[in-house]
Design a protein around this motif. Structure first.
Motif, PDB file in Angstrom:
ATOM      1  N   PHE A  63       7.610  59.629 100.408  1.00 26.08           N
ATOM      2  CA  PHE A  63       7.961  58.577 101.357  1.00 26.08           C
ATOM      3  C   PHE A  63       8.148  59.250 102.710  1.00 26.08           C
ATOM      4  O   PHE A  63       9.092  60.009 102.906  1.00 26.08           O
ATOM      5  CB  PHE A  63       9.235  57.849 100.914  1.00 26.08           C
ATOM      6  CG  PHE A  63       9.071  57.101  99.627  1.00 26.08           C
ATOM      7  CD1 PHE A  63       8.386  55.893  99.600  1.00 26.08           C
ATOM      8  CD2 PHE A  63       9.591  57.597  98.443  1.00 26.08           C
ATOM      9  CE1 PHE A  63       8.222  55.192  98.407  1.00 26.08           C
ATOM     10  CE2 PHE A  63       9.432  56.901  97.246  1.00 26.08           C
ATOM     11  CZ  PHE A  63       8.749  55.697  97.237  1.00 26.08           C
ATOM     12  N   ILE A  64       7.243  58.973 103.627  1.00 23.56           N
ATOM     13  CA  ILE A  64       7.202  59.683 104.903  1.00 23.56           C
ATOM     14  C   ILE A  64       7.899  58.894 106.012  1.00 23.56           C
ATOM     15  O   ILE A  64       8.695  59.439 106.770  1.00 23.56           O
ATOM     16  CB  ILE A  64       5.735  60.007 105.274  1.00 23.56           C
ATOM     17  CG1 ILE A  64       5.136  60.885 104.162  1.00 23.56           C
ATOM     18  CG2 ILE A  64       5.638  60.687 106.629  1.00 23.56           C
ATOM     19  CD1 ILE A  64       3.648  60.941 104.129  1.00 23.56           C
ATOM     20  N   ASN A  65       7.591  57.622 106.100  1.00 21.97           N
ATOM     21  CA  ASN A  65       8.198  56.734 107.094  1.00 21.97           C
ATOM     22  C   ASN A  65       8.464  55.379 106.444  1.00 21.97           C
ATOM     23  O   ASN A  65       7.719  54.960 105.562  1.00 21.97           O
ATOM     24  CB  ASN A  65       7.252  56.532 108.297  1.00 21.97           C
ATOM     25  CG  ASN A  65       7.112  57.782 109.123  1.00 21.97           C
ATOM     26  OD1 ASN A  65       8.061  58.235 109.750  1.00 21.97           O
ATOM     27  ND2 ASN A  65       5.914  58.360 109.116  1.00 21.97           N
ATOM     28  N   PRO A  66       9.497  54.683 106.895  1.00 23.43           N
ATOM     29  CA  PRO A  66       9.806  53.375 106.301  1.00 23.43           C
ATOM     30  C   PRO A  66       8.875  52.276 106.816  1.00 23.43           C
ATOM     31  O   PRO A  66       8.323  52.377 107.914  1.00 23.43           O
ATOM     32  CB  PRO A  66      11.244  53.119 106.747  1.00 23.43           C
ATOM     33  CG  PRO A  66      11.373  53.866 108.029  1.00 23.43           C
ATOM     34  CD  PRO A  66      10.495  55.085 107.889  1.00 23.43           C
ATOM     35  N   ALA A  67       8.725  51.251 106.007  1.00 22.15           N
ATOM     36  CA  ALA A  67       8.053  50.018 106.437  1.00 22.15           C
ATOM     37  C   ALA A  67       9.135  48.953 106.504  1.00 22.15           C
ATOM     38  O   ALA A  67      10.036  48.916 105.673  1.00 22.15           O
ATOM     39  CB  ALA A  67       6.966  49.623 105.444  1.00 22.15           C
ATOM     40  N   ARG A  68       9.056  48.092 107.507  1.00 22.01           N
ATOM     41  CA  ARG A  68      10.111  47.117 107.765  1.00 22.01           C
ATOM     42  C   ARG A  68       9.643  45.681 107.528  1.00 22.01           C
ATOM     43  O   ARG A  68       8.436  45.424 107.466  1.00 22.01           O
ATOM     44  CB  ARG A  68      10.592  47.270 109.201  1.00 22.01           C
ATOM     45  CG  ARG A  68      11.092  48.670 109.493  1.00 22.01           C
ATOM     46  CD  ARG A  68      11.754  48.812 110.851  1.00 22.01           C
ATOM     47  NE  ARG A  68      12.151  50.179 111.099  1.00 22.01           N
ATOM     48  CZ  ARG A  68      13.157  50.809 110.488  1.00 22.01           C
ATOM     49  NH1 ARG A  68      13.881  50.189 109.598  1.00 22.01           N
ATOM     50  NH2 ARG A  68      13.449  52.069 110.770  1.00 22.01           N
ATOM     51  N   ILE A  69      10.598  44.781 107.426  1.00 22.63           N
ATOM     52  CA  ILE A  69      10.290  43.358 107.287  1.00 22.63           C
ATOM     53  C   ILE A  69       9.316  42.961 108.387  1.00 22.63           C
ATOM     54  O   ILE A  69       9.514  43.297 109.559  1.00 22.63           O
ATOM     55  CB  ILE A  69      11.570  42.499 107.402  1.00 22.63           C
ATOM     56  CG1 ILE A  69      12.498  42.756 106.221  1.00 22.63           C
ATOM     57  CG2 ILE A  69      11.214  41.007 107.476  1.00 22.63           C
ATOM     58  CD1 ILE A  69      13.847  42.074 106.351  1.00 22.63           C
ATOM     59  N   GLY A  70       8.260  42.275 108.008  1.00 20.29           N
ATOM     60  CA  GLY A  70       7.255  41.816 108.965  1.00 20.29           C
ATOM     61  C   GLY A  70       6.093  42.772 109.142  1.00 20.29           C
ATOM     62  O   GLY A  70       5.065  42.397 109.705  1.00 20.29           O
ATOM     63  N   ASP A  71       6.237  44.027 108.684  1.00 19.99           N
ATOM     64  CA  ASP A  71       5.113  44.963 108.755  1.00 19.99           C
ATOM     65  C   ASP A  71       4.053  44.564 107.740  1.00 19.99           C
ATOM     66  O   ASP A  71       4.341  43.915 106.724  1.00 19.99           O
ATOM     67  CB  ASP A  71       5.561  46.392 108.433  1.00 19.99           C
ATOM     68  CG  ASP A  71       6.335  47.064 109.548  1.00 19.99           C
ATOM     69  OD1 ASP A  71       6.427  46.498 110.655  1.00 19.99           O
ATOM     70  OD2 ASP A  71       6.860  48.171 109.306  1.00 19.99           O
ATOM     71  N   VAL A  72       2.835  44.978 107.998  1.00 18.79           N
ATOM     72  CA  VAL A  72       1.741  44.812 107.051  1.00 18.79           C
ATOM     73  C   VAL A  72       1.479  46.179 106.427  1.00 18.79           C
ATOM     74  O   VAL A  72       1.310  47.165 107.148  1.00 18.79           O
ATOM     75  CB  VAL A  72       0.472  44.279 107.756  1.00 18.79           C
ATOM     76  CG1 VAL A  72      -0.726  44.350 106.830  1.00 18.79           C
ATOM     77  CG2 VAL A  72       0.693  42.865 108.236  1.00 18.79           C
ATOM     78  N   LEU A  73       1.497  46.221 105.099  1.00 24.00           N
ATOM     79  CA  LEU A  73       1.185  47.456 104.391  1.00 24.00           C
ATOM     80  C   LEU A  73      -0.261  47.438 103.951  1.00 24.00           C
ATOM     81  O   LEU A  73      -0.756  46.415 103.462  1.00 24.00           O
ATOM     82  CB  LEU A  73       2.042  47.604 103.130  1.00 24.00           C
ATOM     83  CG  LEU A  73       3.502  47.944 103.254  1.00 24.00           C
ATOM     84  CD1 LEU A  73       4.091  48.209 101.871  1.00 24.00           C
ATOM     85  CD2 LEU A  73       3.729  49.132 104.155  1.00 24.00           C
ATOM     86  N   THR A  74      -0.924  48.569 104.114  1.00 23.56           N
ATOM     87  CA  THR A  74      -2.269  48.746 103.587  1.00 23.56           C
ATOM     88  C   THR A  74      -2.202  49.877 102.573  1.00 23.56           C
ATOM     89  O   THR A  74      -1.797  50.992 102.917  1.00 23.56           O
ATOM     90  CB  THR A  74      -3.275  49.065 104.710  1.00 23.56           C
ATOM     91  OG1 THR A  74      -3.252  47.989 105.654  1.00 23.56           O
ATOM     92  CG2 THR A  74      -4.672  49.235 104.159  1.00 23.56           C
ATOM     93  N   LEU A  98       2.838  44.378 113.585  1.00 26.68           N
ATOM     94  CA  LEU A  98       1.866  43.432 114.142  1.00 26.68           C
ATOM     95  C   LEU A  98       2.071  43.157 115.626  1.00 26.68           C
ATOM     96  O   LEU A  98       1.121  42.799 116.324  1.00 26.68           O
ATOM     97  CB  LEU A  98       1.893  42.122 113.347  1.00 26.68           C
ATOM     98  CG  LEU A  98       1.381  42.248 111.917  1.00 26.68           C
ATOM     99  CD1 LEU A  98       1.537  40.927 111.172  1.00 26.68           C
ATOM    100  CD2 LEU A  98      -0.062  42.715 111.882  1.00 26.68           C
ATOM    101  N   LYS A  99       3.303  43.329 116.118  1.00 26.88           N
ATOM    102  CA  LYS A  99       3.559  43.110 117.547  1.00 26.88           C
ATOM    103  C   LYS A  99       2.985  44.225 118.402  1.00 26.88           C
ATOM    104  O   LYS A  99       2.361  43.984 119.424  1.00 26.88           O
ATOM    105  CB  LYS A  99       5.063  42.988 117.805  1.00 26.88           C
ATOM    106  CG  LYS A  99       5.685  41.725 117.257  1.00 26.88           C
ATOM    107  CD  LYS A  99       7.172  41.689 117.544  1.00 26.88           C
ATOM    108  CE  LYS A  99       7.815  40.498 116.875  1.00 26.88           C
ATOM    109  NZ  LYS A  99       9.268  40.499 117.028  1.00 26.88           N
ATOM    110  N   THR A 100       3.213  45.475 117.942  1.00 24.27           N
ATOM    111  CA  THR A 100       2.787  46.624 118.750  1.00 24.27           C
ATOM    112  C   THR A 100       1.430  47.174 118.336  1.00 24.27           C
ATOM    113  O   THR A 100       0.857  47.974 119.053  1.00 24.27           O
ATOM    114  CB  THR A 100       3.824  47.757 118.646  1.00 24.27           C
ATOM    115  OG1 THR A 100       3.834  48.237 117.289  1.00 24.27           O
ATOM    116  CG2 THR A 100       5.205  47.303 119.073  1.00 24.27           C
ATOM    117  N   ARG A 101       0.972  46.774 117.149  1.00 21.29           N
ATOM    118  CA  ARG A 101      -0.273  47.277 116.543  1.00 21.29           C
ATOM    119  C   ARG A 101      -0.168  48.751 116.140  1.00 21.29           C
ATOM    120  O   ARG A 101      -1.160  49.380 115.780  1.00 21.29           O
ATOM    121  CB  ARG A 101      -1.484  47.071 117.468  1.00 21.29           C
ATOM    122  CG  ARG A 101      -1.778  45.645 117.871  1.00 21.29           C
ATOM    123  CD  ARG A 101      -2.159  44.745 116.710  1.00 21.29           C
ATOM    124  NE  ARG A 101      -3.187  45.268 115.842  1.00 21.29           N
ATOM    125  CZ  ARG A 101      -4.430  44.838 115.774  1.00 21.29           C
ATOM    126  NH1 ARG A 101      -4.799  43.836 116.534  1.00 21.29           N
ATOM    127  NH2 ARG A 101      -5.284  45.372 114.948  1.00 21.29           N
TER     128      ARG A 101
END
Length: 165
Positions: A63-74, A98-101
Motif C-alpha cells: 500500500f503506497i498511497n491512500p485512495a479517498r472517497i470520490g476517487d476512481v480506482l483503476t 476527478l477534480k484535479t485529474r
C-alpha cells in the motif's frame, strides 16, 4: 501448449471509492483493495489459462498511497510468468482524483494463481509472451520472485511443523 501474449489476458477494472468502502479517515479499506486485486487477478489468470483458477498466494502487497472517497480506482493486472500449472500475476492499482485529474499509484501486488481442471486438480497452463519493456523486465525477474515464494513457503511449513493442530 501454444504460448499466449500478455495482451490476451490483461484485465482492467475501474471502480468509484464510495463511503461504505472507507474507514474513519475517509480512505479505502485495505481489505477492499485486496478483494479487488484478487478478483482482477482471477479474471486475468482465467483469460490466460482459458479455464478456472484459484488463488495460491499473494506474494507481496504494498500500500503506497491512500485512495479517498470520490476517487476512481483503476485495477490493472497481467500475467508476468507461468509455471506448469501456475501463473504469476502483477497487479497495479492507481487512484484518480476527478477534480484535479491527478493519478497516483496506490497499491502493487504479485499474486500466484493455479489453473484447475473439472475435478479441482492443478491443470497445465500455456507459457506467456511478454510484449512491452515492463512485461519483459517482470518476466526476466520472475525466477527470483519464485525462489522467494518457495523459501517463504518452506519457512512457513517449518513453523507449522512446530505446532500441533
Amino acid at each position: 501448449m501454444e504460448p499466449r501474449a500478455v495482451s490476451e489476458s490483461r484485465t482492467i477494472k475501474t471502480v468509484l471509492v464510495l463511503p461504505p468502502d472507507t474507514n474513519q479517515h475517509g480512505t479505502i479499506f485495505g481489505g477492499k483493495v485486496m478483494a479487488l486485486i484478487d478478483e482482477v487477478a482471477a479474471i486475468t489468470s482465467m483469460r490466460h489459462a482459458r479455464k478456472p483458477s484459484v488463488t495460491a498466494s499473494i506474494d507481496s502487497l504494498h500500500f503506497i498511497n491512500p485512495a479517498r472517497i470520490g476517487d476512481v480506482l483503476t485495477i490493472e493486472a497481467f500475467v508476468t510468468s507461468t509455471g506448469k500449472t501456475s501463473m504469476e500475476i502483477f497487479c497495479r492499482v492507481t487512484s484518480e482524483n476527478l477534480k484535479t485529474r491527478l493519478k497516483t499509484l496506490t497499491t502493487t501486488s504479485f499474486i500466484t494463481m493455479v489453473a484447475i481442471d473439472e475435478y479441482g486438480k492443478p491443470s497445465p497452463v500455456p507459457p506467456v509472451i511478454p510484449e512491452t519493456e515492463e512485461e519483459k523486465r517482470l518476466y526476466e525477474t520472475a525466477k527470483i520472485r519464485k525462489e522467494r515464494r518457495y523459501q517463504s513457503k518452506k519457512e512457513f511449513e517449518t513453523f507449522l511443523g512446530n505446532r500441533s493442530s
